[in-house]
Write an enzyme that holds these catalytic residues in place. Structure first.
Site, PDB file in Angstrom:
ATOM      1  N   ASP A  34      -3.396   2.537  -5.626  1.00  0.00           N
ATOM      2  CA  ASP A  34      -2.249   2.559  -4.705  1.00  0.00           C
ATOM      3  C   ASP A  34      -2.108   1.296  -3.861  1.00  0.00           C
ATOM      4  O   ASP A  34      -1.408   1.285  -2.851  1.00  0.00           O
ATOM      5  CB  ASP A  34      -2.348   3.781  -3.774  1.00  0.00           C
ATOM      6  CG  ASP A  34      -3.631   3.806  -2.960  1.00  0.00           C
ATOM      7  OD1 ASP A  34      -4.482   2.903  -3.139  1.00  0.00           O
ATOM      8  OD2 ASP A  34      -3.801   4.734  -2.152  1.00  0.00           O
ATOM      9  N   GLU A  35      -2.748   0.215  -4.297  1.00  0.00           N
ATOM     10  CA  GLU A  35      -2.811  -0.991  -3.449  1.00  0.00           C
ATOM     11  C   GLU A  35      -2.670  -2.249  -4.296  1.00  0.00           C
ATOM     12  O   GLU A  35      -3.332  -2.394  -5.330  1.00  0.00           O
ATOM     13  CB  GLU A  35      -4.170  -0.982  -2.733  1.00  0.00           C
ATOM     14  CG  GLU A  35      -4.317  -1.944  -1.612  1.00  0.00           C
ATOM     15  CD  GLU A  35      -5.703  -1.840  -0.971  1.00  0.00           C
ATOM     16  OE1 GLU A  35      -5.916  -2.534   0.021  1.00  0.00           O
ATOM     17  OE2 GLU A  35      -6.567  -1.088  -1.474  1.00  0.00           O
ATOM     18  N   ASP A  45       0.854  -1.190   0.000  1.00  0.00           N
ATOM     19  CA  ASP A  45       0.000   0.000   0.000  1.00  0.00           C
ATOM     20  C   ASP A  45       0.893   1.244   0.000  1.00  0.00           C
ATOM     21  O   ASP A  45       1.744   1.406   0.879  1.00  0.00           O
ATOM     22  CB  ASP A  45      -0.887  -0.009   1.249  1.00  0.00           C
ATOM     23  CG  ASP A  45      -2.088   0.916   1.124  1.00  0.00           C
ATOM     24  OD1 ASP A  45      -2.009   1.866   0.323  1.00  0.00           O
ATOM     25  OD2 ASP A  45      -3.087   0.705   1.823  1.00  0.00           O
TER      26      ASP A  45
END
Length: 348
Positions: free
Chosen positions: A104-105, A11
């Protein structure tokens, strides 16, 4: 053969705000809030802003009241997309199987890799590579399933990492609050607290039947989660703006003539797809995975084209630079990206 599952969750910390600080170092150490100042909601904020009680989805007006000295930015979504692709490409070049859960993960399935590498060390090195190449802070968790890996990441933040060893899931979960289980929203948390269930250990002790009475079919699922049991698979990621083809060789490819023929076959196949989609490519990548799971890739930009006779020589040249001569090949792949259907590009 049954392997213990090994799942990593990555993350990017305060992603939008981190990109803003990276692009404007003067913002470092100051509370940065991405989102309108007067209207709208907070899209993201950095840890300096969170110290004032600001969080994502908070009305911007309230954020301004909490932190009048905050730096409010509209956001540069083109830049966020560029950095996200950058990180995605780094992960794609290394990971056998990964899922891009959001901008973003990421989830990586490393199951079976422990035969060849120490998965924790491998993941630490991948994190270091992302930090060194992009400058972005990123955290990861390593565990036996997606839920546990995500919860480990949440504990590792900011900019850290945490492994939950196999068999230690309940020890890790027991003292945590029920709201820390992914998918448990505010409403469910309030119901559980009204039942006197505050920690995940309380949930486990309550049992599946009690939870089902109050929460319906969600109850037994929550009871399984309280033991660290979660079965959802890592879904392979497919880059929408690229075309690729790869083949895994069960007996490994060693014959140079065969390997050259395979490169041509894979390239012709994706060039045909490219022309069917009426697109041209500006970037070519070759990927090689060896029997010990070491994965390496190399790419280069080219003038926009869809012609086999222009793309094949580039693929062969990339392969020659990349290949450890004489080493058996487990997987061979070719990828075309930076696709466009703008015919003008071919004449630039």
């Amino acid at each position: 053969m049954h392997y213990m599952r090994i799942i990593a969750h990555f993350d990017l910390d305060s992603f939008f705000a981190s990109v803003e600080v990276l692009n404007n170092p003067e913002l470092k150490g100051r509370p940065v809030i991405v989102g309108g100042k007067e209207r709208g909601v907070v899209a993201a904020c950095n840890y300096e802003a969170r110290k004032f009680g600001i969080h994502s989805a908070m009305p911007s007006k309230k954020a301004l009241q909490l932190c009048p000295e905050g730096i409010f930015l509209k956001g540069n979504y083109g830049e966020y997309s560029r950095f996200s692709r950058w990180v995605t490409n780094i992960i794609a070049a290394k990971a056998p199987l990964f899922e891009k859960a959001s901008v973003d993960e990421f989830y990586l399935d490393l199951t079976g890799m422990d035969k060849f590498f120490n998965p924790l060390q491998w993941t630490i090195e991948l994190r270091q590579q992302i930090i060194q190449e992009t400058g972005l802070p990123i955290s990861f968790g390593l565990a036996s399933n997606k839920m546990m890996a995500k919860m480990a990441t949440n504990k590792a933040k900011p900019n850290g990492f945490l492994q939950i060893p196999h068999g230690k899931e309940q020890d890790f979960l027991a003292p945590l609050s029920v709201g820390e289980i992914p998918g448990v929203g505010g409403q469910t948390e309030e119901i559980l607290k009204s039942m006197g269930l505050y920690t995940i250990h309380d949930l486990f002790k309550a049992g599946a039947e009690v939870l089902e009475e109050r929460l319906g079919k969600h109850g037994p699922d929550l009871w399984l989660k309280s033991q660290g049991i979660h079965h959802r698979e890592v879904s392979p990621y497919h880059e929408a703006k690229s075309i690729s083809s790869e083949t895994t060789y069960g007996d490994y490819a060693t014959d140079p003539t065969f390997i050259r023929a395979e490169l041509v076959r894979l390239t012709e196949k994706i060039c045909y797809e490219l022309r069917q989609d009426e697109k041209v490519t500006g970037c070519i990548a070759v990927k090689i995975r060896y029997p010990d799971f070491e994965t390496t890739s190399r790419q280069t930009t080219i003038p926009f084209t869809s012609a086999d006779d222009e793309i094949i020589p580039v693929v062969k040249a990339l392969f020659q630079k990349l290949y450890k001569k004489g080493t058996p090949i487990r997987l061979l792949g070719v990828r075309l990206s930076e696709l466009t259907n703008d015919a003008v590009q071919t004449n630039l």
